[in-house]
Design a protein around this motif. Structure first.
Motif, PDB file in Angstrom:
ATOM      1  N   TRP A 181     -18.896 -26.086 -76.524  1.00  0.00           N
ATOM      2  CA  TRP A 181     -20.386 -26.421 -76.600  1.00  0.00           C
ATOM      3  C   TRP A 181     -21.002 -25.314 -76.249  1.00  0.00           C
ATOM      4  O   TRP A 181     -22.310 -25.058 -76.657  1.00  0.00           O
ATOM      5  N   HIS A 182     -20.592 -24.214 -75.627  1.00  0.00           N
ATOM      6  CA  HIS A 182     -21.255 -23.180 -75.164  1.00  0.00           C
ATOM      7  C   HIS A 182     -21.383 -22.099 -76.463  1.00  0.00           C
ATOM      8  O   HIS A 182     -22.546 -21.433 -76.442  1.00  0.00           O
ATOM      9  N   PHE A 183     -20.410 -22.127 -77.103  1.00  0.00           N
ATOM     10  CA  PHE A 183     -20.470 -21.225 -78.375  1.00  0.00           C
ATOM     11  C   PHE A 183     -21.244 -21.718 -79.309  1.00  0.00           C
ATOM     12  O   PHE A 183     -21.920 -21.000 -80.026  1.00  0.00           O
ATOM     13  N   ILE A 184     -21.268 -23.015 -79.369  1.00  0.00           N
ATOM     14  CA  ILE A 184     -22.851 -23.688 -80.343  1.00  0.00           C
ATOM     15  C   ILE A 184     -23.907 -23.179 -79.655  1.00  0.00           C
ATOM     16  O   ILE A 184     -24.708 -22.827 -80.573  1.00  0.00           O
ATOM     17  N   GLY A 185     -24.142 -23.449 -78.324  1.00  0.00           N
ATOM     18  CA  GLY A 185     -25.340 -22.758 -77.765  1.00  0.00           C
ATOM     19  C   GLY A 185     -25.511 -21.377 -78.141  1.00  0.00           C
ATOM     20  O   GLY A 185     -26.837 -20.892 -78.501  1.00  0.00           O
ATOM     21  N   MET A 186     -24.557 -20.658 -78.044  1.00  0.00           N
ATOM     22  CA  MET A 186     -24.587 -19.159 -78.507  1.00  0.00           C
ATOM     23  C   MET A 186     -25.091 -19.027 -79.901  1.00  0.00           C
ATOM     24  O   MET A 186     -25.689 -18.053 -80.168  1.00  0.00           O
ATOM     25  N   ALA A 187     -24.508 -19.834 -80.719  1.00  0.00           N
ATOM     26  CA  ALA A 187     -24.954 -19.807 -82.227  1.00  0.00           C
ATOM     27  C   ALA A 187     -26.392 -20.115 -82.291  1.00  0.00           C
ATOM     28  O   ALA A 187     -26.973 -19.319 -83.320  1.00  0.00           O
ATOM     29  N   VAL A 188     -26.929 -20.840 -81.693  1.00  0.00           N
ATOM     30  CA  VAL A 188     -28.191 -21.202 -81.831  1.00  0.00           C
ATOM     31  C   VAL A 188     -29.088 -20.166 -81.599  1.00  0.00           C
ATOM     32  O   VAL A 188     -30.154 -19.651 -82.069  1.00  0.00           O
ATOM     33  N   VAL A 189     -28.844 -19.414 -80.147  1.00  0.00           N
ATOM     34  CA  VAL A 189     -29.602 -18.242 -79.621  1.00  0.00           C
ATOM     35  C   VAL A 189     -29.465 -17.231 -80.691  1.00  0.00           C
ATOM     36  O   VAL A 189     -30.261 -16.551 -80.987  1.00  0.00           O
ATOM     37  N   LEU A 190     -28.221 -16.802 -81.385  1.00  0.00           N
ATOM     38  CA  LEU A 190     -27.971 -15.801 -82.194  1.00  0.00           C
ATOM     39  C   LEU A 190     -28.525 -16.068 -83.545  1.00  0.00           C
ATOM     40  O   LEU A 190     -29.250 -15.023 -84.409  1.00  0.00           O
ATOM     41  N   LEU A 191     -28.784 -17.262 -84.048  1.00  0.00           N
ATOM     42  CA  LEU A 191     -29.598 -17.647 -85.183  1.00  0.00           C
ATOM     43  C   LEU A 191     -31.334 -17.075 -85.140  1.00  0.00           C
ATOM     44  O   LEU A 191     -31.649 -16.581 -86.010  1.00  0.00           O
ATOM     45  N   LEU A 192     -31.651 -17.451 -83.829  1.00  0.00           N
ATOM     46  CA  LEU A 192     -33.069 -17.145 -83.431  1.00  0.00           C
ATOM     47  C   LEU A 192     -33.174 -15.587 -83.432  1.00  0.00           C
ATOM     48  O   LEU A 192     -34.199 -15.161 -83.792  1.00  0.00           O
ATOM     49  N   ALA A 193     -32.260 -15.098 -83.050  1.00  0.00           N
ATOM     50  CA  ALA A 193     -32.273 -13.330 -82.742  1.00  0.00           C
ATOM     51  C   ALA A 193     -31.870 -12.891 -84.162  1.00  0.00           C
ATOM     52  O   ALA A 193     -32.756 -11.832 -84.268  1.00  0.00           O
ATOM     53  N   LEU A 194     -31.407 -13.308 -84.914  1.00  0.00           N
ATOM     54  CA  LEU A 194     -31.175 -12.981 -86.209  1.00  0.00           C
ATOM     55  C   LEU A 194     -32.592 -13.211 -86.988  1.00  0.00           C
ATOM     56  O   LEU A 194     -33.049 -12.248 -87.898  1.00  0.00           O
ATOM     57  N   ALA A 195     -33.157 -14.176 -87.009  1.00  0.00           N
ATOM     58  CA  ALA A 195     -34.472 -14.585 -87.512  1.00  0.00           C
ATOM     59  C   ALA A 195     -35.453 -13.337 -87.103  1.00  0.00           C
ATOM     60  O   ALA A 195     -36.169 -13.030 -87.943  1.00  0.00           O
ATOM     61  N   GLN A 196     -35.411 -13.081 -85.788  1.00  0.00           N
ATOM     62  CA  GLN A 196     -36.225 -12.012 -85.163  1.00  0.00           C
ATOM     63  C   GLN A 196     -36.120 -10.566 -85.860  1.00  0.00           C
ATOM     64  O   GLN A 196     -36.833  -9.871 -86.161  1.00  0.00           O
ATOM     65  N   LEU A 197     -34.776 -10.480 -86.050  1.00  0.00           N
ATOM     66  CA  LEU A 197     -34.159  -9.117 -86.582  1.00  0.00           C
ATOM     67  C   LEU A 197     -34.791  -9.007 -88.093  1.00  0.00           C
ATOM     68  O   LEU A 197     -35.628  -8.168 -88.626  1.00  0.00           O
ATOM     69  N   VAL A 198     -34.626 -10.132 -88.746  1.00  0.00           N
ATOM     70  CA  VAL A 198     -35.197 -10.017 -90.106  1.00  0.00           C
ATOM     71  C   VAL A 198     -37.000  -9.803 -90.196  1.00  0.00           C
ATOM     72  O   VAL A 198     -37.302  -9.150 -90.820  1.00  0.00           O
ATOM     73  N   VAL A 199     -37.324 -10.707 -89.365  1.00  0.00           N
ATOM     74  CA  VAL A 199     -39.032 -10.474 -89.276  1.00  0.00           C
ATOM     75  C   VAL A 199     -39.338  -8.954 -89.002  1.00  0.00           C
ATOM     76  O   VAL A 199     -40.129  -8.317 -89.183  1.00  0.00           O
ATOM     77  N   GLY A 200     -38.512  -8.460 -87.846  1.00  0.00           N
ATOM     78  CA  GLY A 200     -38.920  -7.410 -87.612  1.00  0.00           C
ATOM     79  C   GLY A 200     -38.730  -6.128 -88.667  1.00  0.00           C
ATOM     80  O   GLY A 200     -39.263  -5.287 -89.093  1.00  0.00           O
ATOM     81  N   VAL A 201     -37.717  -6.387 -89.424  1.00  0.00           N
ATOM     82  CA  VAL A 201     -37.494  -5.451 -90.238  1.00  0.00           C
ATOM     83  C   VAL A 201     -38.401  -5.595 -91.722  1.00  0.00           C
ATOM     84  O   VAL A 201     -38.788  -4.645 -92.188  1.00  0.00           O
ATOM     85  N   VAL A 202     -38.630  -6.829 -91.912  1.00  0.00           N
ATOM     86  CA  VAL A 202     -39.842  -7.155 -92.791  1.00  0.00           C
ATOM     87  C   VAL A 202     -40.896  -6.428 -92.502  1.00  0.00           C
ATOM     88  O   VAL A 202     -41.779  -5.933 -93.297  1.00  0.00           O
ATOM     89  N   GLN A 203     -41.408  -6.532 -91.275  1.00  0.00           N
ATOM     90  CA  GLN A 203     -42.584  -6.092 -90.921  1.00  0.00           C
ATOM     91  C   GLN A 203     -42.673  -4.590 -90.921  1.00  0.00           C
ATOM     92  O   GLN A 203     -43.837  -3.837 -91.275  1.00  0.00           O
ATOM     93  N   LEU A 204     -41.626  -3.998 -90.636  1.00  0.00           N
ATOM     94  CA  LEU A 204     -41.547  -2.413 -90.415  1.00  0.00           C
ATOM     95  C   LEU A 204     -41.598  -1.939 -92.287  1.00  0.00           C
ATOM     96  O   LEU A 204     -42.107  -1.119 -92.644  1.00  0.00           O
TER      97      LEU A 204
END
Length: 119
Positions: A33-56
């Motif tokens: 269950w903790h790893f599922i929670g980590m996956a959710v956080v990771l997906l949000l961080a991935l979305a932020q990475l993509v948004v940051g790269v697109v804005q740059l």
């Protein structure tokens, strides 16, 4: 950067830290269950990475150094997965502490990313 996404990543990271901190308090290792929670956080961080790269790529620039912004963006993306991998090697309560610490680091990195971008 998208303010809502930055807040979402920070809040979910803090929730993960509290959850894993509670597991450590109960003397429990990280579980599926903790790893599922980590996956959710990771997906949000991935979305932020993509948004940051697109804005740059669109020509938008942070108020502070772009190199520092990119380094923090990559570090924020890798904080929780690195803690998760380390927790697999430590199958005691200290694995849960490692994930909790990694999630707190991610929340701090989010605040710093917000500051670097200039909001």
């Amino acid at each position: 950067m998208l303010d809502a996404l930055t807040v979402a990543v920070a809040v979910t990271a803090l929730a993960l830290a509290a959850w894993c901190g509670l597991a450590a308090y109960r003397d429990q290792p990280t579980k599926d269950w903790h790893f599922i929670g980590m996956a959710v956080v990771l997906l949000l961080a991935l979305a932020q990475l993509v948004v940051g790269v697109v804005q740059l790529a669109r020509g938008e620039r942070p108020e502070q150094s772009m190199a520092i912004f990119i380094a923090y963006l990559i570090g924020a993306f890798l904080a929780v997965p690195a803690a998760g991998i380390l927790s697999l090697s430590e199958r005691t309560r200290w694995g849960s502490v490692t994930v909790a610490a990694g999630a707190v680091v991610l929340a701090v990195l989010e605040v710093r990313l917000y500051d670097i971008w200039g909001n």
